[in-house]
Design an enzyme around this catalytic site. Structure first.
Site, PDB file in Angstrom:
ATOM      1  N   GLU A   1       0.878  -1.171   0.000  1.00 21.84           N
ATOM      2  CA  GLU A   1       0.000   0.000   0.000  1.00 21.84           C
ATOM      3  C   GLU A   1       0.914   1.219   0.000  1.00 21.84           C
ATOM      4  O   GLU A   1       1.425   1.633   1.045  1.00 21.84           O
ATOM      5  CB  GLU A   1      -0.914  -0.032   1.229  1.00 21.84           C
TER       6      GLU A   1
ATOM      7  N   CYS B   1      -1.967   9.121   2.059  1.00 24.36           N
ATOM      8  CA  CYS B   1      -1.740   8.538   0.736  1.00 24.36           C
ATOM      9  C   CYS B   1      -2.910   8.854  -0.185  1.00 24.36           C
ATOM     10  O   CYS B   1      -2.763   8.846  -1.408  1.00 24.36           O
ATOM     11  CB  CYS B   1      -1.510   7.039   0.835  1.00 24.36           C
TER      12      CYS B   1
END
Length: 510
Positions: free
Chosen positions: A265, A299
């Protein structure tokens, strides 16, 4: 000023030691100490013992030994540990949220929201502990049963980033535990205290339930060498890593060399398209939170706004007015919306990106350092950068509150701009046009793992699997069927007849 006494008080409230959980890292004379600073004012929060490479190896060996018994515990019983842990976290939501704010600079509302994510994923995982379903498949052979079964993989290594120091671990841990795995966790060196608190609470919960916590979880505080040792250890069967694309590439290559699973991720250069029919009030709200929330250090932060020329001028003017008055300062103070950047390196990266954009002819609004009287802290006013085309720094992710704005004329062109970056995490479209919404979320639309309509790019719920494509890594965490990443699949054929027919009608008579 934040002080070490604030941290000591929080850990006393939690009833857990300020030391690496599940390891003996604090007992070695050779162990070094990591000095943890608060981005709020630069003060020293604590000194934390680091794990040596030998202690890292030992912790992983213990995790593997514990796995051999934990996998035999019925999944609903494993779920009971996660259920109670979630309740314990809920009871300590305020001190845990405050700890996140002290250590990462998040505003308190976001710190509390992150703790709620831990609670939510625990609730999700408890239900999942009774739903680890396999398939029964029609066999082509008479008196045969064909089925798929799922089994835990073993030791799961988790490498987490500073910006979500509790949530990312819990997304992995709650699912991994109910699936029958054990855990070794290397948190970011920038946010180890949150890991020690949450890991300590998990092991304390196990102890209170009469469950042997030895090897169930180990928190490994240390530098890159500790992470490399975790990735390379043969008993770590899955590495779930959250962080930069550069880090993810190194982890992915290392795992591949050992034929080991990785769940990555990584970064996200996220965009939102604003169509002519968009509700601009909604756009301003969604874009501001997505771009400025967490000081642009998610993110999923919004970094690119692709705006139709017909609404461009009005929208930019509205955003300038809002960004100009954003409340910036102490993240623990009521009313603050933007806290500090994590450190000086983040600030310098932001200034380099803004300078490059300005040198290329962009119009830069804000982005300057905000003086708060804390010389060792880095507060900035989130920046708006008007670009004529998507070039230069707009093509890279800068982990800071910079929102690039570029105009478009045709919706297909806007989708192409959205997709023309290396990352593929989150995306959004603001429109009242059904065709545009459906096209954006279709196979011809956004190439990201997350494609939203009339909401921003950040703030995902745990019910849906979280992750992205391309240089975001391709992994999926949290909801949906993400549990399958933490298990291995076996195909079983059972012959309950008295003959042995072969598949595909093969004859082999002896």
């Amino acid at each position: 000023m934040t002080t070490a006494s604030d941290i000591s008080s929080i850990f006393q409230t939690l009833g857990v030691p300020l030391a690496p959980a599940g390891t003996s890292a604090g007992t070695s004379a050779s162990t070094q100490a990591l000095q943890v600073h608060s981005p709020i004012d630069g003060s020293v929060l604590a000194h934390v013992a680091c794990s040596t490479l030998a202690q890292t190896q030992t912790a992983i060996d213990h995790a593997h030994s514990r796995f051999l018994s934990w996998r035999n515990v019925p999944a609903p019983k494993r779920g009971e540990l996660v259920r109670v842990f979630g309740e314990v976290v809920r009871q300590h939501k305020e001190p845990l949220g405050r700890l996140i704010s002290l250590e990462t600079g998040k505003i308190l509302q976001e710190g509390l929201g992150e703790v709620q994510e831990v609670v939510d994923i625990c609730e999700f995982a408890v239900g999942l502990s009774r739903q680890l379903y396999g398939l029964t498949i029609a066999s082509e052979r008479p008196d045969h049963k064909l089925l798929e079964t799922w089994h835990p993989v073993g030791v799961v290594g988790v490498i987490s980033a500073f910006n979500f120091p509790m949530a990312v671990f819990s997304w992995n841990a709650a699912l991994a535990l109910v699936c029958g795995n054990t855990l070794v966790w290397k948190p970011s060196e920038k946010a180890p205290l949150s890991a020690l608190a949450l890991g300590g609470l998990l092991l304390k919960t196990a102890q209170d339930l009469g469950i042997d916590g030895t090897g169930l979880l180990a928190v490994l505080v240390g530098d890159r060498a500790v992470g490399e040792a975790l990735v390379a250890h043969p008993q770590v069967k899955l590495v779930s890593a959250t962080g930069s694309t550069a880090m993810g590439k190194a982890v992915g290559v290392a795992c591949a060399s050992h034929f080991k699973r990785s769940l990555l991720e990584l970064g996200g250069n996220n965009a939102a398209i604003v169509c002519p029919s968009a509700n601009l009030d909604l756009v301003v709200l969604g874009a501001t939170f997505a771009a400025a929330g967490t000081a642009g250090q998610r993110c999923t932060s919004l970094r690119r706004l692709i705006v139709h020329r017909s609404v461009y001028t009005n929208l930019v003017a509205s955003l300038v007015r809002v960004f100009e008055k954003l409340s910036i300062g102490d993240p623990l103070a009521t009313g603050t919306l933007v806290g500090p950047l994590i450190d000086q390196g983040a600030f310098e990266a932001m200034q380099r990106a803004l300078a490059t954009a300005k040198a290329g002819g962009a119009a830069v609004h804000f982005g300057q350092r905000v003086e708060t009287g804390q010389s060792a802290a880095f507060y900035v006013r989130p920046a708006l950068v008007e670009m004529q085309a998507q070039t230069g720094p707009m093509l890279q992710e800068t982990f800071a509150p910079i929102l690039y704005i570029v105009p478009y004329d045709d919706f297909e062109e806007a989708i192409a701009i959205n997709n023309a970056v290396a990352h593929g995490l989150s995306s959004a479209v603001f429109t009242q046009n059904l065709r545009e919404a459906e096209l954006f979320t279709s196979a011809r639309g956004s190439d990201c793992g997350i494609a939203n309509v009339n909401i921003g790019t950040s703030g995902a719920e745990i019910g849906g699997a979280f992750g992205g494509e391309k240089e975001t890594g391709g992994g999926r965490e949290s909801g949906s069927d993400a549990w399958k990443a933490y298990m291995r699949r076996a195909t079983n054929t059972v012959n309950y007849g008295t003959t042995l027919p072969l598949a595909q009608g093969v004859k082999f008579d002896i």
